[in-house]
Design an enzyme around this catalytic site. Sequence first.
Site, mmCIF file in Angstrom:
data_model
loop_
_atom_site.group_PDB
_atom_site.id
_atom_site.type_symbol
_atom_site.label_atom_id
_atom_site.label_comp_id
_atom_site.label_asym_id
_atom_site.label_seq_id
_atom_site.Cartn_x
_atom_site.Cartn_y
_atom_site.Cartn_z
ATOM 1 C CB SER A 70 -0.834 0.089 1.272
ATOM 2 O OG SER A 70 -1.662 -0.993 1.420
ATOM 3 C CG ASN A 120 -3.109 4.178 -0.097
ATOM 4 O OD1 ASN A 120 -4.319 4.332 0.045
ATOM 5 N ND2 ASN A 120 -2.519 2.995 0.003
ATOM 6 C CD GLU A 173 -2.567 3.429 -6.770
ATOM 7 O OE1 GLU A 173 -2.967 4.586 -6.640
ATOM 8 O OE2 GLU A 173 -1.943 2.835 -5.855
#
Length: 284
Positions: free
Chosen positions: A120, A191, A153
């Site tokens: 992440s 993020n 992504e």
Amino acid sequence: MAVTQRIGVVGLGAMGSGIAQVAIEAGFDVVGREVADDLARAATERIGHFLTRKVEKGQRSPEERDAALARLSTTTDLGTLGDCDLVIEAVVEELEPKRALFSELEAICRADAVLATNTSALSVTEIAAATRSPERVVGMHFFNPAPLMPLVEVVRAELSSDEAVETALEVVERLGKVPVSCHDTPGFVVNRVLIPLLNDCVRVLDEARVTPESLDAAMTNGAGWPMGPCTLVDLVGIDVHVHASEALYEKLREPRMAPPPRLVAMRNAGLLGRKTGRGFYSYE
Ligand code: 3HC
């Protein structure tokens, strides 16, 4: 470029099992690796449950469900992933375990296999640097819940080859997902924006003295969010969110990236959200 057919998924927690589900539904053969048989069984049951719900709702035939499940096998032996065309790592969100895993995968997998991390907020480049073949390492960042969220992504690390990035993009298309290609910067695209935004949401709880219910109602009804920020952080996991905030803060030093003390206290108390039954809300 070899055609990808066999995908290894390392770590069958919420993200890994979701990724495995998407892949078998799209016709890939998947071998999922967990550290213990009971964890692998739980993941298989979870995937079976969600596919059965699709059958019950008329979105899949029972035959399609059974064929998808037949494409899934699990193992506790990393060596079983040796014949995979692509391996997607979804283990604990910490740099050193991921680096150690990639170094092992490099020794196990064929030289032309692409190695992807679902991290992440960690650096894909730093993970790739644990191998002697960093050109075949990319990021493939799925969103939670992976079977429902369209975006993946595709992250190009400093030394990723064009071929590895193209393989990842092609697989994302075949998964029926929406790829967004980006470079390896802290938090990538979503993020980088979402983590500080969610941290602001948590800070406003105390500043404006509102309850999680009211904040969620405000953001769903006033900003059109599909779920409120407290519900979302509970879904993602308080520990995962705090860790991602710390990782971004470490790299970017922007105060909004730092995890709010309220979230750190919840993490320390074991209030991790849905997965532990308690976070901002209680779950039966
Ligand atoms: N895995 C697989 N299938 C699932 C699932 C899961 N985790 N959760 C639900 N489903 C299935 C269920 O079968 C469910 O149907 P059922 O309840 O009848 O069995 C079906 O999907 C539909 O579920 P919902 O009714 O809950 O679906 P909604 O239409 O309400 O949408 C949502 C749910 C897509 C999650 C929507 O609320 C949403 O978009 N929320 C925002 C989520 C988000 O922002 N995620 C990103 C988080 S950030 C992140 O992941 C980055 C990371 O790096 C931290």
